[in-house]
Design a protein around this motif. Structure first.
Motif, PDB file in Angstrom:
ATOM      1  N   THR A   5       0.877  -1.160   0.000  1.00  0.00           N
ATOM      2  CA  THR A   5       0.000   0.000   0.000  1.00  0.00           C
ATOM      3  C   THR A   5       0.915   1.211   0.000  1.00  0.00           C
ATOM      4  OG1 THR A   5      -0.106   0.140   2.399  1.00  0.00           O
ATOM      5  CG2 THR A   5      -1.747  -1.243   1.320  1.00  0.00           C
ATOM      6  N   ALA A  16       0.455   8.053   2.220  1.00  0.00           N
ATOM      7  CA  ALA A  16      -0.609   7.273   1.601  1.00  0.00           C
ATOM      8  C   ALA A  16      -1.918   8.031   1.753  1.00  0.00           C
ATOM      9  CB  ALA A  16      -0.699   5.903   2.263  1.00  0.00           C
ATOM     10  N   THR A  20      -5.136   1.298   5.517  1.00  0.00           N
ATOM     11  CA  THR A  20      -4.927  -0.050   4.998  1.00  0.00           C
ATOM     12  C   THR A  20      -5.332  -1.059   6.050  1.00  0.00           C
ATOM     13  OG1 THR A  20      -3.059   0.686   3.666  1.00  0.00           O
ATOM     14  CG2 THR A  20      -3.172  -1.656   4.156  1.00  0.00           C
TER      15      THR A  20
END
Length: 162
Positions: A5, A16, A20
């Protein structure tokens, strides 16, 4: 490497964009975004591999959107079960109907009906919190072309995951 991820970090971003979570039990490593950015700037090999992975992720994501728009629920479920089976390498998937409904973007009762259909065909066996793959080839046939294109691209770009 199976996946990652934080693809935006590999593309040069500083974090990000999404949280996740793991769909099935397994193991993973966590690397803070600044450490990954630093490693990418120091290793052209790492950067090249992660960019190839981002390419496969893009292919899988776009293919999933296409499948979700055009395929029947039982086909989508068969595809999703095949994808899970690829990653856990066991016939037993510890998964609930509720979680599958979230992953497929449908109501839970629809998942229950689709699971019963697959079970009636002898493709899976479902118990509370577990699905056992009984006939992978049958699932592949039921998926009706919705499974394997992204998997072939992954293998072409990154090699087998074994």
């Amino acid at each position: 490497m199976e996946g990652m991820t934080g693809a935006l970090v590999a593309l040069g971003g500083d974090r990000a964009a999404h949280d996740t979570y793991m769909q099935l039990a397994g193991s993973g490593l966590r690397v803070p975004a600044p450490a990954l950015s630093s490693a990418l700037s120091e290793s052209t090999t790492l950067k090249a591999v992660l960019l190839l992975y981002v390419q496969t992720l893009y292919i899988q994501t776009s293919y999933t959107a296409l499948v979700n728009a055009r395929s029947k629920l039982d086909e989508r479920l068969a595809r999703w079960l095949l994808m899970c089976h690829d990653r856990v390498r066991t016939d037993r998937l510890a998964i609930t109907h509720e979680f599958i409904s979230v992953m497929l973007g449908v109501r839970r009762p629809g998942v229950t009906v689709a699971i019963q259909e697959l079970e009636g065909r002898g493709l899976i066996r479902a118990t509370r919190g577990e699905i056992v793959i009984r006939d992978r080839d049958g699932l592949f046939q039921l998926a009706d072309g919705t499974y394997s294109e992204p998997e072939r691209e992954y293998e072409r770009l990154l090699g087998k995951t074994d």
